[in-house]
Every structure is written in C-alpha cells, then in structure tokens.
Scaffold this active site. Structure first.
Site, mmCIF file in Angstrom:
data_model
loop_
_atom_site.group_PDB
_atom_site.id
_atom_site.type_symbol
_atom_site.label_atom_id
_atom_site.label_comp_id
_atom_site.label_asym_id
_atom_site.label_seq_id
_atom_site.Cartn_x
_atom_site.Cartn_y
_atom_site.Cartn_z
ATOM 1 N N GLU A 146 46.215 21.298 44.558
ATOM 2 C CA GLU A 146 45.423 20.851 45.696
ATOM 3 C C GLU A 146 44.069 21.216 46.063
ATOM 4 O O GLU A 146 43.353 20.367 46.506
ATOM 5 C CB GLU A 146 46.354 21.210 46.924
ATOM 6 C CG GLU A 146 47.796 20.506 47.057
ATOM 7 C CD GLU A 146 49.045 21.304 46.355
ATOM 8 O OE1 GLU A 146 48.727 21.899 45.504
ATOM 9 O OE2 GLU A 146 50.092 20.866 46.593
ATOM 10 N N PHE A 186 61.033 26.283 56.697
ATOM 11 C CA PHE A 186 60.746 26.080 55.117
ATOM 12 C C PHE A 186 59.283 25.283 54.768
ATOM 13 O O PHE A 186 58.925 24.388 55.472
ATOM 14 C CB PHE A 186 61.744 25.308 54.287
ATOM 15 C CG PHE A 186 61.482 25.052 52.780
ATOM 16 C CD1 PHE A 186 61.080 26.178 51.982
ATOM 17 C CD2 PHE A 186 60.935 23.863 52.377
ATOM 18 C CE1 PHE A 186 60.969 25.859 50.672
ATOM 19 C CE2 PHE A 186 60.783 23.713 50.986
ATOM 20 C CZ PHE A 186 60.766 24.560 50.099
ATOM 21 N N GLN A 187 58.405 25.926 54.120
ATOM 22 C CA GLN A 187 57.046 25.399 53.909
ATOM 23 C C GLN A 187 56.158 25.311 55.252
ATOM 24 O O GLN A 187 55.443 24.416 55.361
ATOM 25 C CB GLN A 187 57.107 24.291 53.126
ATOM 26 C CG GLN A 187 57.554 24.393 51.871
ATOM 27 C CD GLN A 187 57.431 23.495 50.912
ATOM 28 O OE1 GLN A 187 57.497 22.191 50.982
ATOM 29 N NE2 GLN A 187 57.139 23.645 49.388
ATOM 30 N N LYS A 214 55.968 16.396 60.419
ATOM 31 C CA LYS A 214 56.768 15.118 59.490
ATOM 32 C C LYS A 214 57.427 13.886 60.462
ATOM 33 O O LYS A 214 57.352 12.915 60.240
ATOM 34 C CB LYS A 214 57.840 15.685 58.663
ATOM 35 C CG LYS A 214 58.694 14.791 57.857
ATOM 36 C CD LYS A 214 59.165 15.621 56.888
ATOM 37 C CE LYS A 214 60.034 14.591 56.063
ATOM 38 N NZ LYS A 214 61.003 15.189 54.976
ATOM 39 N N MET A 234 27.800 35.925 34.549
ATOM 40 C CA MET A 234 26.984 36.280 35.434
ATOM 41 C C MET A 234 27.512 37.702 35.991
ATOM 42 O O MET A 234 26.432 38.771 36.364
ATOM 43 C CB MET A 234 27.183 35.453 36.781
ATOM 44 C CG MET A 234 26.064 35.754 37.627
ATOM 45 S SD MET A 234 24.317 35.698 37.237
ATOM 46 C CE MET A 234 23.672 34.304 37.527
HETATM 47 C C1 TPP Z 1 36.372 31.940 42.552
HETATM 48 C C2 TPP Z 1 35.421 32.944 42.300
HETATM 49 N N1 TPP Z 1 35.761 34.151 41.736
HETATM 50 C C3 TPP Z 1 34.770 35.085 41.396
HETATM 51 C C4 TPP Z 1 33.629 34.857 41.530
HETATM 52 C C5 TPP Z 1 32.527 35.866 41.123
HETATM 53 N N2 TPP Z 1 31.814 35.269 39.789
HETATM 54 C C6 TPP Z 1 30.637 34.601 40.047
HETATM 55 S S1 TPP Z 1 29.933 34.030 38.656
HETATM 56 C C7 TPP Z 1 31.206 34.743 37.822
HETATM 57 C C8 TPP Z 1 31.316 34.531 36.465
HETATM 58 C C9 TPP Z 1 31.329 33.212 35.918
HETATM 59 O O1 TPP Z 1 31.710 33.148 34.677
HETATM 60 P P1 TPP Z 1 31.794 31.976 33.691
HETATM 61 O O2 TPP Z 1 32.565 30.802 34.330
HETATM 62 O O3 TPP Z 1 32.151 32.098 32.156
HETATM 63 O O4 TPP Z 1 30.129 31.708 33.704
HETATM 64 P P2 TPP Z 1 28.966 32.538 33.026
HETATM 65 O O5 TPP Z 1 28.444 33.256 34.137
HETATM 66 O O6 TPP Z 1 29.377 33.120 31.665
HETATM 67 O O7 TPP Z 1 27.964 31.350 32.622
HETATM 68 C C10 TPP Z 1 32.305 35.577 38.846
HETATM 69 C C11 TPP Z 1 33.391 35.999 38.208
HETATM 70 C C12 TPP Z 1 33.288 33.535 42.133
HETATM 71 N N3 TPP Z 1 31.877 33.259 42.244
HETATM 72 N N4 TPP Z 1 34.299 32.502 42.382
#
Ligand code: TPP
Length: 562
Positions: free
Chosen positions: A50, A112-113, A162, A469
């Site tokens: 979803e 439920f749900q 529902k 990042m």
């Molecule tokens: C749902 C979620 N969890 C954690 C983060 C924190 N976060 C920001 S950038 C990042 C790393 C992203 O890694 P990747 O998709 O491999 O991209 P890269 O930075 O290596 O290009 C994280 C963990 C986030 N923004 N969103």
C-alpha cells in the site's frame, strides 16, 4: 438514484475526473473492489504494497496537477499508506486516500483489522473524514477532492466503514462545497503589488527563489517572464528544479546544503530575495543566523502560515504565485542587473561542479550520461540520498516540471512506486528512476507492478554498496566509523530478469553511453545496475549549522569542469 455506498464512491470519483486508482484490496474493502467491476472507465492498478499506492498517487498528482487517488483496506492496509500520505503532506501534493474501515457497529472494539486511521493521520493530512452516515458519503468525497486541490494542496483521507460501503445509499453529488472559514487567497491586493514592485525596482542584487509552489501553480511561463523583466537570477529549491529550463541564462540551479556554490553565493550576497512558493526549509537556508545577511525578503505563498515562519518577510504577499508574478511583471519596467549577473558568473567560474573520482565509474558521470541520453528532456524520478543530490546538481533539466522526488520528508523508497504514477501522467514518455541500492531495496516489490502494467520505466540503480548519504556523514562527522551503512543486495540484473525486465550491469564510464541508449530505446522497462565508486561524497556541502557561504568543496580540487 440509489446505489450502494461502494458504488457511490466510484460515481463520485468519476465526477471528479478520476480514471486511475492505485490500490490493494482486503476484507473491509471487498465491497469497494467488487463494485469497481461496474466501472471499467477507472483503471485499477494493483500495487504490491500500500505504501506504493500512496506514492504512485503522489507521483501522478505531481506530474499532472490533478488529484491522485489511492485506496486500501482497514488496519494494516491503512497504516501502510501512512508514509506515502506523510510524504505528500510535506510536499503539498493533492491526494485523496480512501480507506475501508470495520463496520460502524464494531468501531472502538478492537475488531479484526480495526485501526483508528483518522487519528493516526490527523497530523499528516490536510483534513480527514470518518464517514458514519451513508448520507454523508458523497459530500465527504466531494469536499475531500476540493480540499486536496485548492489553496495549498495536500492529502485528504476518507475512511469508510464496511457497512456503509454495502448499504443502499441515496446518491446526490453536491454542486458546491461549503466550508466556512476555508477561503484561500489567490490574488494579492493591488496596493501590495505596487509596494512589492517598488521594492523590486529599488533592488541592486535581486535573486528569485523558485520553490515547488511554481509547479503547483503551473507558473512556469510566468516565472520566466517575471525573471526576464527583473533581469534577476533564479535559484531553485530541490523541488523547484525544472521550474525554469537549465539552459536559460538566468537559471542558476539549486541552492542549500548541496546546492551549487554560485547559487548559494548569490543568495548570501543578494540585497533582495523574491521567494515564490517556497518555505525556507532548513536544508535550503542553512544556519538562519547567517542566511542572506544583506537581503530583504519579499515572500509570496498561498499559505499565510509559511510567510515569516522561519525568515521575517519585509514584504509578505499571500497569493497564488502565478497571479502574483503576472501582476508584478505587468507593474514593472524592464530592469537591468548586468553587473550583478556577471559577478555570479565569476563565482560560477571559480567554484564549478567537479567530477573527480579516481575509479572506473564516478556516480556523477552516470547522471551526466542520463542527461546525454535524454537531452535534458527526460522525466526523472529520484529517490533519497547522495544520488538524489547528484541528479539535482548534474542533470540539467530542460523540460518543465520534469523532476519528482520526496523533498520535505525525504522518503527512501519513493522513486519506483512514484514512477508508476508519473508514468500514468506521461503515458508516451519513458520515465527514468534514479535510485540508490538502499532506497531501491525499500520498495523493489513494485518491479512486479511495472512488469504487469508493461510500463516503460527505466531504472538506474546507483549501486555503491552503502547507504551512501549516511556513510558520507559518518566519514565527515563521526570519525569514519561505518556502522550500519554497508549494505548488500541481490544481483539486480538477475532480479530484473526474474520479473521479465531486461537489464545490464555497468562498471565503467566508457560503457555508459551504450547502456543508456539501450535502456532508452527498449520498448518497455529496463534496469541499469551501475556499480559506482563506493566512497564518493557529494560536494559542495554546507555543514549543518553553518553559513551557506562556507561550503566545503571537493578536497581533491578542480579536476573536470561542468
Ligand atoms: C525511510 C527512510 N529511512 C532512512 C532514511 C535516512 N537516510 C537518508 S539517505 C539514506 C541512505 C540512502 O542510501 P541509498 O538509497 O543507497 O542512496 P545513496 O545515498 O547511496 O546514493 C538514509 C538511510 C530516509 N531518508 N528514509
């Protein structure tokens, strides 16, 4: 006319011009999906989670300006929508989320749900409804669409028990919506326009800040005419990218934490900032104490709550940026800021974007190859991380409203499901997804939806084996202790093949052009697994809490200029 409640839902959607819905069924929602069989004019896309339904509705809304619609069952179906709804809320995206609820008679019994989804989504929706009377159903949906798309857009959730979906229901679609107290101001008063025009005419070093509001208002032409009339450079927020063609001489690109140096320097030296539909987000301003120390702020936004929220506005203007820019352009003579513009050019020469990775595949080169393959006219959806910033810096958007990403919430996992919706908005264009290997693994189940719908979505994985990042912050601010950031994954080429999606791996710059041409020219979807440099950082970078004028540049210097 008498219908069931479920039929009333689809009747309302048809009257709102909805022809596609991203959804996932379940017990409480069964009557809703059962009734859909009578409405072949609505295309139902079965996503695989979803969250993806919400992101797809969001992508569709951003690409078209129309309200995107997603639907889910009660309980876990509804909670799975939450991240997608919050993403739309933070980026002001018009969306209607429809959830089924347990029967009215058992609400409040932990049935439920059963989950209180209106309670959960109260802070992340513009408004929400729990429909408790059949007679309220059509009005609630009518209002939901009205609220989602007017004023500052946002997501609205409608939760329908529902028994209301199954009960016979008198159908009358209200012509008008009456929400006392809700009256977004669209046109600013003429005296305000005069005052703002005077302030602009007096400025010596003006900068226009273009935010997501320019896209929301479809004010691209007005922005260009206004900037040309003022002869002022245009700096974008992340979501404001592609509001003005990157080829336009007044377009400076993105400012902020990973903004280009010359855009940040322009802001820090400006005497007037003309902010259009942007909210002075902290990733944009850097330290507020140091932000644009010499500038007055003329702040235009349709949401009065944004004006003066973080930066005091010398000239506040509430209104739709399209009308405001049109009025200001008409009120102003041609202005000339040649000296100011050449000063900015000098900064651009002194601090160019660099690509200086010693290994075989620098990530920036992947983005440049994407630019080459699309001529800057591609429709691009990016995920969240370093790759997102490299897109923002190195892909020069020539096509208007062609960049879609989660800005405010920064939701990893956004890109692939959002692309389902963006693709529905651009049925004849390929849609390019740029995604890190971490973000891709958050929603890669949607490869099945891509394959089933045979969508020409081209997935470019910037595969660095890290949550890049976060790794960059660990390197710079946490003693290079890479805890919890090395990330493994499947063989993405084989994975794609198992969905019937052609794919290839790219390991060197020399192979990029052919790989991108193959992806672009393939009839349907395609996946490129780009094994980029693992420990590359995004530069420039403004350290959190410091001035945007004090950006860190690539310590390896100036290797290759843009
Ligand atoms: C749902 C979620 N969890 C954690 C983060 C924190 N976060 C920001 S950038 C990042 C790393 C992203 O890694 P990747 O998709 O491999 O991209 P890269 O930075 O290596 O290009 C994280 C963990 C986030 N923004 N969103």
């Amino acid at each position: 006319m008498r219908h069931t409640g479920a039929e009333v839902v689809w009747e309302c959607l048809i009257r709102e011009g909805v022809d596609v819905v991203w959804a996932y069924p379940g017990g409480a929602a069964l009557p809703l999906f059962d009734a859909l069989g009578k409405y072949p004019q609505i295309h139902y896309v079965l996503v695989r989670h979803e969250q993806a339904a919400a992101h797809a509705a969001d992508g569709y809304a951003r690409a078209t300006g129309k309200v995107g619609v997603c639907a889910a069952t009660s309980g876990p179906g509804a909670t799975n929508l939450v991240t997608g709804i919050a993403t739309a809320m933070l980026d002001s995206v018009p969306m209607v989320a429809i959830t089924a609820q347990v029967a009215d008679s058992v609400i409040g019994t932990d049935a439920f749900q059963e989950i209180n989804i209106t309670g959960i989504t109260l802070p992340i929706t513009k408004h929400n409804y729990l429909v408790r009377e059949s007679g309220d159903l059509a009005r609630s949906l009518r209002e939901a669409f009205f609220l989602a798309r007017t004023g500052r857009p946002g997501p609205v959730l409608v939760d329908i028990p529902k028994d209301i979906l199954t009960a016979p229901c008198e159908f009358h679609y209200p012509e008008r919506v009456s929400r006392p107290g809700y009256r977004p101001v669209v046109r600013s008063a003429p005296y305000q326009v005069q005052r703002a025009a005077q302030v602009i005419a007096d400025a010596k070093r003006p900068v226009v800040l273009a935010g997501h509001g320019v896209h929301v208002a479809k004010a691209w032409e007005e922005l260009q005419r206004f900037a040309e009339r003022v002869n002022a450079p245009v700096v974008s927020t992340l979501l404001g990218l592609s509001a003005l063609s990157a080829d336009h001489p007044l377009c400076l690109g993105m400012a902020g934490m990973h903004g280009v140096a010359w855009a940040n320097l322009a802001i820090q030296n400006a005497d007037l900032l003309i902010a259009m539909g942007m909210r002075m987000d902290d990733r944009f301003t850097g330290s507020l104490r140091h932000f644009a120390p010499q500038a007055k702020l003329l702040h235009v936004d349709i949401d009065p709550a944004e004006i003066g929220k973080r930066v005091p506005a010398a000239v506040p203007m509430v209104g739709d940026v399209r009308f405001v820019m049109e009025a200001l352009t008409a009120a102003l003579p041609e202005l000339d800021h040649r000296e100011w513009l050449s000063q900015i050019d000098a900064w651009r020469d002194r601090h160019p974007l660099t690509v200086h990775a010693p290994g075989p595949l620098p990530p920036q080169e992947v983005i440049r190859a994407l630019h080459q393959a699309t001529g800057g006219e591609g429709v691009v959806v990016s995920d969240v991380g370093q790759h997102q910033m490299w897109v923002a810096q190195h892909y020069r958007f020539r096509r208007l409203n062609s960049f879609f990403t989660s800005g405010g919430l920064g939701t990893m996992g956004y890109s692939l499901p959002a692309a389902l919706g963006v693709q529905a908005g651009h049925p004849t264009d390929p849609v390019w997804v740029v995604v890190g290997d971490g973000s891709f693994q958050m929603n890669l189940q949607e490869l099945a939806t891509v394959a089933q719908e045979r969508l020409p979505i081209k997935i470019v994985i910037m595969d660095n084996g890290y949550l890049g990042m976060v790794r960059q912050w660990q390197e710079l601010f946490h003693g290079a202790r890479y805890i919890g950031t090395p990330i493994s994954g499947p063989d993405f080429v084989q994975l794609a093949a198992s969905y019937g999606i052609p794919a290839r791996r790219v390991t060197a710059t020399a192979d990029l052009a052919a790989a991108f041409a193959a992806a672009r020219d393939a009839d349907g979807p395609y996946l490129l697994d780009c094994k980029v440099e693992q420990d590359e950082n995004v530069y420039p970078m403004v350290q959190p809490g410091t001035s945007n004028a004090d950006f860190m540049e690539d310590p390896r210097g100036r290797a290759k200029d843009q």
